[in-house]
Design a protein around this motif. Structure first.
Motif, PDB file in Angstrom:
ATOM      1  N   HIS A 168       9.028  -0.383  13.808  1.00  0.00           N
ATOM      2  CA  HIS A 168       7.703  -0.783  13.342  1.00  0.00           C
ATOM      3  C   HIS A 168       7.846  -1.709  12.148  1.00  0.00           C
ATOM      4  O   HIS A 168       8.460  -1.345  11.154  1.00  0.00           O
ATOM      5  CB  HIS A 168       6.881   0.433  12.932  1.00  0.00           C
ATOM      6  N   THR A 169       7.289  -2.876  12.252  1.00  0.00           N
ATOM      7  CA  THR A 169       7.358  -3.806  11.128  1.00  0.00           C
ATOM      8  C   THR A 169       6.275  -3.457  10.113  1.00  0.00           C
ATOM      9  O   THR A 169       6.532  -3.328   8.926  1.00  0.00           O
ATOM     10  CB  THR A 169       7.190  -5.251  11.622  1.00  0.00           C
ATOM     11  N   THR A 170       5.051  -3.288  10.582  1.00  0.00           N
ATOM     12  CA  THR A 170       3.963  -2.884   9.692  1.00  0.00           C
ATOM     13  C   THR A 170       4.010  -1.364   9.565  1.00  0.00           C
ATOM     14  O   THR A 170       4.118  -0.668  10.565  1.00  0.00           O
ATOM     15  CB  THR A 170       2.612  -3.327  10.276  1.00  0.00           C
ATOM     16  N   THR A 171       3.931  -0.878   8.316  1.00  0.00           N
ATOM     17  CA  THR A 171       4.066   0.573   8.147  1.00  0.00           C
ATOM     18  C   THR A 171       2.815   1.234   7.591  1.00  0.00           C
ATOM     19  O   THR A 171       2.754   2.450   7.490  1.00  0.00           O
ATOM     20  CB  THR A 171       5.262   0.912   7.228  1.00  0.00           C
ATOM     21  N   SER A 172       1.822   0.439   7.188  1.00  0.00           N
ATOM     22  CA  SER A 172       0.594   1.100   6.739  1.00  0.00           C
ATOM     23  C   SER A 172      -0.630   0.308   7.186  1.00  0.00           C
ATOM     24  O   SER A 172      -0.522  -0.867   7.534  1.00  0.00           O
ATOM     25  CB  SER A 172       0.588   1.262   5.224  1.00  0.00           C
ATOM     26  N   ARG A 173      -1.758   0.978   7.183  1.00  0.00           N
ATOM     27  CA  ARG A 173      -3.002   0.294   7.525  1.00  0.00           C
ATOM     28  C   ARG A 173      -3.507  -0.401   6.271  1.00  0.00           C
ATOM     29  O   ARG A 173      -3.540   0.200   5.207  1.00  0.00           O
ATOM     30  CB  ARG A 173      -4.023   1.309   8.026  1.00  0.00           C
ATOM     31  N   GLU A 174      -3.884  -1.644   6.407  1.00  0.00           N
ATOM     32  CA  GLU A 174      -4.250  -2.402   5.217  1.00  0.00           C
ATOM     33  C   GLU A 174      -5.354  -3.412   5.501  1.00  0.00           C
ATOM     34  O   GLU A 174      -5.368  -4.057   6.541  1.00  0.00           O
ATOM     35  CB  GLU A 174      -2.988  -3.121   4.714  1.00  0.00           C
ATOM     36  N   LEU A 175      -6.269  -3.545   4.544  1.00  0.00           N
ATOM     37  CA  LEU A 175      -7.350  -4.529   4.684  1.00  0.00           C
ATOM     38  C   LEU A 175      -6.885  -5.889   4.193  1.00  0.00           C
ATOM     39  O   LEU A 175      -6.247  -5.990   3.146  1.00  0.00           O
ATOM     40  CB  LEU A 175      -8.567  -4.114   3.848  1.00  0.00           C
TER      41      LEU A 175
END
Ligand SMILES: Nc1nc2c(ncn2[C@@H]2O[C@H](COP(=O)(O)OP(=O)(O)OP(=O)(O)O)[C@@H](O)[C@H]2O)c(=O)[nH]1
Ligand SMILES: [Mg+2]
Ligand SMILES: [Zn+2]
Length: 351
Positions: free
Chosen positions: A227-234
């Protein structure tokens, strides 16, 4: 209107919500939730605060009221009522409840990469959850440049999306972006959901016109991928819309569903009315409309199996909710069940 939060979706509606809830509104939006702290967008810029100790936890996209604690540190003092909520069942823990993925999203982008075989099951589940969130689902096909002119994939997805709009994109070529942008108007929030490596972050960078989110090759190390993205972000866009990047999810276990199942499988549920018996189990009963549709090829075997599987999953969840409530409420439980049943029988108030 307070404008410094406008890039994060602060609209007149949100302002009114604060004014009707707090004497002295101190608005902030949850941009990211880390392990022990929460990143907020505030009128004074970004702020990290400790994870709130509230009855109700906050999620990315939540609008919160800022306050101070006894040590005079800024804290989250309350979470505003959500206009939509995307949740799934927590993995590996049958009784742990729902995991809130995102709050206050207007459009739920269900990202389907066309460089690999479509997982129908995943698409259906994600669409059901998207409908149930209260946001508007939108199917976003990605990596169109890698599809080898495979129109079949596109038509299969359109078929399965059951009336949901489908937009085809290639971030690589910049295709489909001008079609996608008008779907997210200023002040609205679009969340991107889809498997790891689907191109969610690449698409966000393309829409933003600059590199904001890291992207990565899909590497299958242990069968789970990386997984490249590890958090939910706006991520605020120049046009005033807000995007939410999310880490790829492997599965999407349903939490609760009512409207979602109906939206995705409404055609199947309509068939039930034509069965001879009202309590038909759609097996060997005579004059079963489902079996007739399957035999005539009007209903795909795969979809019917998928429907049954999701129904079983939801029924299991219902039983688990009951178990938890029984333990929580002890002897009060039968009364609560009766009260709930009564509430369900009553017509809902207009509006
Ligand atoms: N050819 C092509 N490659 C793409 C496209 N979009 C993304 N990619 C590539 O696909 C890989 C994965 O892209 P990401 O944007 O990191 O995928 P993601 O969905 O954000 O993945 P996670 O963060 O792990 O959930 C990268 O190597 C991208 O360069 C596209 O439209 N065309
Ligand atoms: Mg990503
Ligand atoms: Zn039947």
């Amino acid at each position: 209107m307070q404008t410094s939060l406008a890039p994060y979706g602060y609209t007149d509606r949100i302002e009114q919500l604060y004014q009707s809830n707090f004497e002295r509104p101190c608005p902030a939006r949850v941009v990211r939730v880390d392990k022990n702290r929460v990143m907020l967008a505030t009128t004074d810029g970004p702020l990290h605060v400790a994870f709130p100790r509230l009855d109700e936890q906050c999620a990315t996209g939540d609008w919160v009221q800022l306050g101070t604690n006894s040590e005079n540190e800024q804290v989250i003092a309350g979470v505003l009522e959500r206009s939509s909520l995307l949740a799934r069942k927590k993995a590996h823990d049958p009784l742990s409840g729902a995991q809130v993925l995102a709050a206050n999203i207007d459009v739920v982008g269900v990202v389907v990469p066309v460089d690999r075989p479509i997982s129908h099951n995943r698409l259906e589940r994600t669409l059901v959850a998207a409908w149930d969130s209260g946001g508007t689902p939108l199917v976003i096909l990605t990596k169109a440049d890698l599809s080898n002119g495979n129109d079949d994939v596109v038509s299969q997805v359109i078929d399965q999306a059951a009336g949901v709009d489908v937009v085809t994109t290639s971030a690589e070529l910049g295709d489909g972006l001008e079609e996608l942008m008008p779907r997210v108007i200023p002040g609205q929030t679009l969340v991107l959901l889809g498997p790891s490596g689907a191109g969610k972050s690449t698409l966000i960078n393309a829409l933003a016109g600059r590199h904001l989110q890291d992207t990565g090759d899909v590497r299958v190390v242990d069968g789970r991928g990386k997984h490249t993205t590890t958090s939910r972000e706006l991520i605020p866009l120049p046009n005033g819309a807000v995007l939410m990047d999310t880490p790829g999810v492997r599965g999407f276990a349903l939490w609760e569903s009512d409207a979602g199942m109906e939206a995705v499988f409404g055609d199947i549920e309509e068939l039930f009315a034509d069965c001879r018996f009202q309590d038909c189990r759609h097996g060997p009963e005579p004059d079963c409309a489902v079996q007739a549709a399957l035999a005539a090829g009007r209903l795909e075997q795969r979809r019917w199996k998928s429907y049954l599987k999701l129904q079983r999953e939801l029924a299991r969840l219902d039983r688990q909710h009951d178990e938890v409530a029984k333990r929580q409420y002890g002897r009060e439980w039968p009364k609560i069940v009766k009260a709930q049943a009564k509430a369900r029988r009553q017509p809902s108030p207009p509006g």
